[in-house]
Design an enzyme around this catalytic site. Structure first.
Site, PDB file in Angstrom:
ATOM      1  CB  THR A  70      93.618  30.705  52.056  1.00  0.00           C
ATOM      2  OG1 THR A  70      92.202  30.577  52.006  1.00  0.00           O
ATOM      3  CG2 THR A  70      94.036  31.654  50.960  1.00  0.00           C
ATOM      4  CB  ALA A 118      91.949  36.776  58.896  1.00  0.00           C
TER       5      ALA A 118
END
Length: 280
Positions: A70, A118
């Site tokens: 990310t 996540a």
């Protein structure tokens, strides 16, 4: 599913057999306790099944490979805090999603970013949102950014070494002005004017080192954040999707834009023509 490049480390656990995690004392809707392996030390037990923290020589046949990716970025300037993130979630080398919302809107004056697992980020920042609201109801005033980040750090520290994977930034505005803190799943808590977290962070820092200064105008700051995330997505295969841009101001946050990185490439690479515009 992963959306970041942070990984946890082990710690020396008490010499007792774990069956349940310590009670969280969340009596307002959150889970009271989590199931843990009934072993002497969960963190040491998990090493034999993952590639985190263990000896590579003894972990040749691990079943769980925690691959993350990310790019998240936040920085202070004279008009508040800019928060910019990508939107790609990966499961190893597989792109699981291009539309992940990596900015969690805790309340109108607080934002959190997601990097790492996540599920871990989403769960703990939602618990934080609940705790911040309870603080407001009890004390008749908004919680400070420093206090909110400390709450999060204290909550996850109790599970240090037990497999959490989280590297988040808590951004907001309170009585002292703009605030920016980094919190991870080891319980680390840092304050600074700029943070970038994730596998593409080094690329984002490169753009920031070139263009950052505290006296940026609003438009300059927003463009710098957008550019930093775009260039990270261009070089880091685990970042991509779109650039989601937020601006934290005295009267709260606003979502400025959500821009697909494809068209952005041609806006930054002058002279190149998008393929779909070429005529035969």
């Amino acid at each position: 599913m992963a959306c970041g490049s942070y990984q946890s480390h082990s710690f020396d656990a008490p010499s007792r057999v774990y069956g349940k995690a310590p009670e969280l004392d969340f009596k307002d809707g959150a889970i009271d306790e989590f199931d843990l392996p009934e072993v002497q030390d969960p963190s040491e037990f998990l090493k034999t099944y993952t590639d985190v923290g263990g000896d590579p020589a003894t972990n040749k046949d691990v079943k769980i490979h925690l691959a993350h990716g990310t790019t998240t970025l936040a920085f202070k300037f004279q008009h508040g805090v800019i928060i910019a993130v990508d939107s790609r979630a990966t499961a190893g080398s597989y792109i699981a999603s291009q539309t992940v919302k990596k900015v969690i809107e805790i309340n109108p004056y607080l934002l959190g970013t997601m990097a790492g697992g996540a599920a871990d980020c989403a769960y703990w920042e939602r618990v934080l949102a609940m705790q911040c609201r309870l603080y407001e109801l009890r004390n008749k005033e908004r919680i400070s950014v420093a206090a909110a980040s400390k709450l999060l750090a204290n909550m996850v520290y109790r599970y240090k070494g037990m497999g959490l994977s989280m590297g988040t930034m808590v951004c907001g505005w309170d009585k002292k002005g703009p605030g920016l803190f980094y919190v991870d799943s080891d319980g680390t808590r840092l304050e600074n004017d700029m943070f970038s977290v994730g596998s593409g962070a080094t690329y984002a820092y490169g753009v920031m080192d070139e263009g950052y200064r505290y006296d940026l105008s609003v438009e300059e700051a927003r463009e710098l954040g957008r550019s930093a995330i775009f260039h990270a997505t261009h070089r880091d295969a685990y970042s991509g999707g779109q650039v989601n841009l937020y601006h934290m101001m005295e009267n709260g946050w606003v979502k400025v834009s959500a821009t697909n990185v494809g068209p952005l490439y041609y806006s930054y690479k002058k002279g190149e023509i998008p393929p779909h515009t070429l005529t035969p």
